[in-house]
Design an enzyme around this catalytic site. Structure first.
Site, PDB file in Angstrom:
ATOM      1  N   ASP A  51     -26.237 -16.983 -84.353  1.00  0.00           N
ATOM      2  CA  ASP A  51     -27.466 -16.206 -84.558  1.00  0.00           C
ATOM      3  C   ASP A  51     -28.564 -17.110 -85.126  1.00  0.00           C
ATOM      4  O   ASP A  51     -29.695 -16.675 -85.335  1.00  0.00           O
ATOM      5  CB  ASP A  51     -27.223 -14.964 -85.419  1.00  0.00           C
ATOM      6  CG  ASP A  51     -26.675 -15.279 -86.798  1.00  0.00           C
ATOM      7  OD1 ASP A  51     -26.412 -16.460 -87.085  1.00  0.00           O
ATOM      8  OD2 ASP A  51     -26.514 -14.331 -87.592  1.00  0.00           O
ATOM      9  N   SER A  52     -28.234 -18.398 -85.328  1.00  0.00           N
ATOM     10  CA  SER A  52     -29.271 -19.405 -85.599  1.00  0.00           C
ATOM     11  C   SER A  52     -30.232 -19.478 -84.416  1.00  0.00           C
ATOM     12  O   SER A  52     -31.305 -20.081 -84.530  1.00  0.00           O
ATOM     13  CB  SER A  52     -28.634 -20.776 -85.863  1.00  0.00           C
ATOM     14  OG  SER A  52     -27.712 -21.110 -84.848  1.00  0.00           O
ATOM     15  N   ASP A  90     -22.048 -14.986 -82.084  1.00  0.00           N
ATOM     16  CA  ASP A  90     -22.269 -14.379 -83.404  1.00  0.00           C
ATOM     17  C   ASP A  90     -22.633 -12.910 -83.262  1.00  0.00           C
ATOM     18  O   ASP A  90     -23.479 -12.552 -82.431  1.00  0.00           O
ATOM     19  CB  ASP A  90     -23.443 -15.084 -84.107  1.00  0.00           C
ATOM     20  CG  ASP A  90     -22.974 -16.046 -85.182  1.00  0.00           C
ATOM     21  OD1 ASP A  90     -21.820 -15.922 -85.652  1.00  0.00           O
ATOM     22  OD2 ASP A  90     -23.770 -16.928 -85.544  1.00  0.00           O
ATOM     23  N   LYS A 120     -18.018 -13.904 -83.886  1.00  0.00           N
ATOM     24  CA  LYS A 120     -17.968 -14.384 -85.276  1.00  0.00           C
ATOM     25  C   LYS A 120     -18.799 -13.439 -86.135  1.00  0.00           C
ATOM     26  O   LYS A 120     -19.866 -12.987 -85.697  1.00  0.00           O
ATOM     27  CB  LYS A 120     -18.516 -15.810 -85.383  1.00  0.00           C
ATOM     28  CG  LYS A 120     -18.657 -16.311 -86.824  1.00  0.00           C
ATOM     29  CD  LYS A 120     -18.859 -17.809 -86.919  1.00  0.00           C
ATOM     30  CE  LYS A 120     -20.269 -18.281 -86.736  1.00  0.00           C
ATOM     31  NZ  LYS A 120     -21.235 -17.702 -87.688  1.00  0.00           N
ATOM     32  N   GLU A 122     -19.962 -12.582 -90.491  1.00  0.00           N
ATOM     33  CA  GLU A 122     -20.071 -13.165 -91.828  1.00  0.00           C
ATOM     34  C   GLU A 122     -19.555 -12.207 -92.895  1.00  0.00           C
ATOM     35  O   GLU A 122     -19.958 -11.033 -92.916  1.00  0.00           O
ATOM     36  CB  GLU A 122     -21.545 -13.490 -92.132  1.00  0.00           C
ATOM     37  CG  GLU A 122     -22.140 -14.518 -91.180  1.00  0.00           C
ATOM     38  CD  GLU A 122     -23.598 -14.820 -91.481  1.00  0.00           C
ATOM     39  OE1 GLU A 122     -24.159 -14.288 -92.467  1.00  0.00           O
ATOM     40  OE2 GLU A 122     -24.198 -15.596 -90.717  1.00  0.00           O
ATOM     41  N   GLU A 189     -19.208 -22.555 -94.716  1.00  0.00           N
ATOM     42  CA  GLU A 189     -20.529 -23.185 -94.709  1.00  0.00           C
ATOM     43  C   GLU A 189     -20.993 -23.521 -96.123  1.00  0.00           C
ATOM     44  O   GLU A 189     -20.987 -22.661 -97.012  1.00  0.00           O
ATOM     45  CB  GLU A 189     -21.545 -22.251 -94.014  1.00  0.00           C
ATOM     46  CG  GLU A 189     -22.938 -22.853 -93.954  1.00  0.00           C
ATOM     47  CD  GLU A 189     -23.883 -22.152 -92.969  1.00  0.00           C
ATOM     48  OE1 GLU A 189     -23.436 -21.244 -92.226  1.00  0.00           O
ATOM     49  OE2 GLU A 189     -25.060 -22.532 -92.953  1.00  0.00           O
TER      50      GLU A 189
HETATM   51  O1  KIV Z   1     -25.536 -19.316 -86.456  1.00  0.00           O
HETATM   52  C1  KIV Z   1     -25.023 -20.435 -86.553  1.00  0.00           C
HETATM   53  O2  KIV Z   1     -25.483 -21.434 -85.974  1.00  0.00           O
HETATM   54  C2  KIV Z   1     -23.843 -20.584 -87.394  1.00  0.00           C
HETATM   55  C3  KIV Z   1     -23.346 -21.971 -87.682  1.00  0.00           C
HETATM   56  C4  KIV Z   1     -24.254 -22.682 -88.594  1.00  0.00           C
HETATM   57  C5  KIV Z   1     -21.954 -21.972 -88.160  1.00  0.00           C
HETATM   58  O3  KIV Z   1     -23.318 -19.622 -87.844  1.00  0.00           O
END
Ligand code: KIV
Length: 271
Positions: A51-52, A90, A120, A122, A189
């Site tokens: 989600d970056s 994500d 994924k 969090e 992280e």
């Molecule tokens: O969203 C992302 O890029 C991440 C990584 C930094 C692990 O969760």
């Protein structure tokens, strides 16, 4: 005549085997077909549609605004590119926190519509019921502990997490809960290296670090950061493996000059 189809794709079982063999796991983010194809061809083990993307692709300050449909749109391109690697998408902020039912529904939607291999999300104990339901429904889940950027407003910034004993103990406990619940892997992280190494030894699933030292089973970085595309961002944990921002700006500058002085296109570049 029997036909032997060789399956060279990465799987969660192969990742576990890599941990058992002490073979390090390499993961990078990707958000589009073209770059994901290059990263996959180079032999990466896992591609993360993080989600970056909210920051890298959309230019938002935080990861919070990106939606499930936007993540699915980006992930489809990465899935088309992935010949070898396992693709993780994500789950964005708000898509798994409201209720277990909604979390499972969104996870299934992401898997069905994007074609990715896993999701994924969090958090630890707080989201354990949602994680359990997803795994029971057949969704492979990667956990994410430590600095969890969707909680930036709670943390008040992107500083190192789990420096104090209480937070370190909770993180270790959360990792064990995620492992017992059946997460196939956990991202850690921006936490102290010694804690990450302890967690890695304490759980059976592969642990992937970012800013978590060298004692994890593997590493992940944001592709645009490690390629040096994002000039303003250079935290201690980041290594630039290329400096593409300069190369791109030089190439674009050369193109602009060639257009302006009429040397492009040449006769050979014309029909
Ligand atoms: O969203 C992302 O890029 C991440 C990584 C930094 C692990 O969760």
């Amino acid at each position: 005549m029997s036909v032997h189809v060789q399956n060279s794709r990465m799987t969660t079982a192969k990742l576990r085997q890599m941990k058992a063999n002490g073979e390090k796991i390499a993961m990078l983010t990707s958000y589009d077909f073209t770059l994901a194809s290059l990263v996959d061809e180079a032999g990466i083990d896992m591609l993360l549609v993080g989600d970056s993307a909210s920051n890298v692709v959309c230019g938002n300050q935080y990861t919070l605004p990106i939606t499930v449909d936007e993540m699915i749109f980006l992930t489809k391109g990465v899935v088309r590119a992935a010949q070898h690697s396992l693709v993780v998408c994500d789950m964005p902020f708000g898509s798994y926190q409201v209720s277990e039912e909604e979390a499972v529904r969104n996870a299934i939607k992401i898997l069905k519509e994007s074609g990715c291999d896993a999701v994924k999300l969090e958090g630890g104990e707080e989201i354990l019921p949602a994680i359990r339901h997803m795994i029971q429904a057949g969704v492979p889940v990667m956990g994410h502990l430590g600095l969890t950027p969707q909680s930036v407003n709670q943390f008040g910034g992107y500083g190192l997490r789990a420096k104090e004993d209480a937070e370190a103990e909770k993180l270790l406990h959360d990792a064990q809960l995620l492992d017992e619940a059946g997460c196939f892997s956990i991202v850690l992280e921006k936490i102290p290296a010694a804690l990450a190494a302890k967690v890695t030894k304490a759980v059976s699933c592969p642990v992937i670090g970012i800013g978590a030292g060298n004692g994890c089973d593997g590493q992940v970085l944001v592709l645009h950061d490690m390629l040096g595309l994002n000039q303003g961002f250079k935290p201690k944990f980041l290594r630039h493996f290329a400096s593409l921002a300069g190369e791109i700006k030089n190439a674009v500058g050369d193109y602009i000059n060639a257009v302006k002085d009429s040397s492009f296109p040449s006769a050979e570049e014309s029909y």
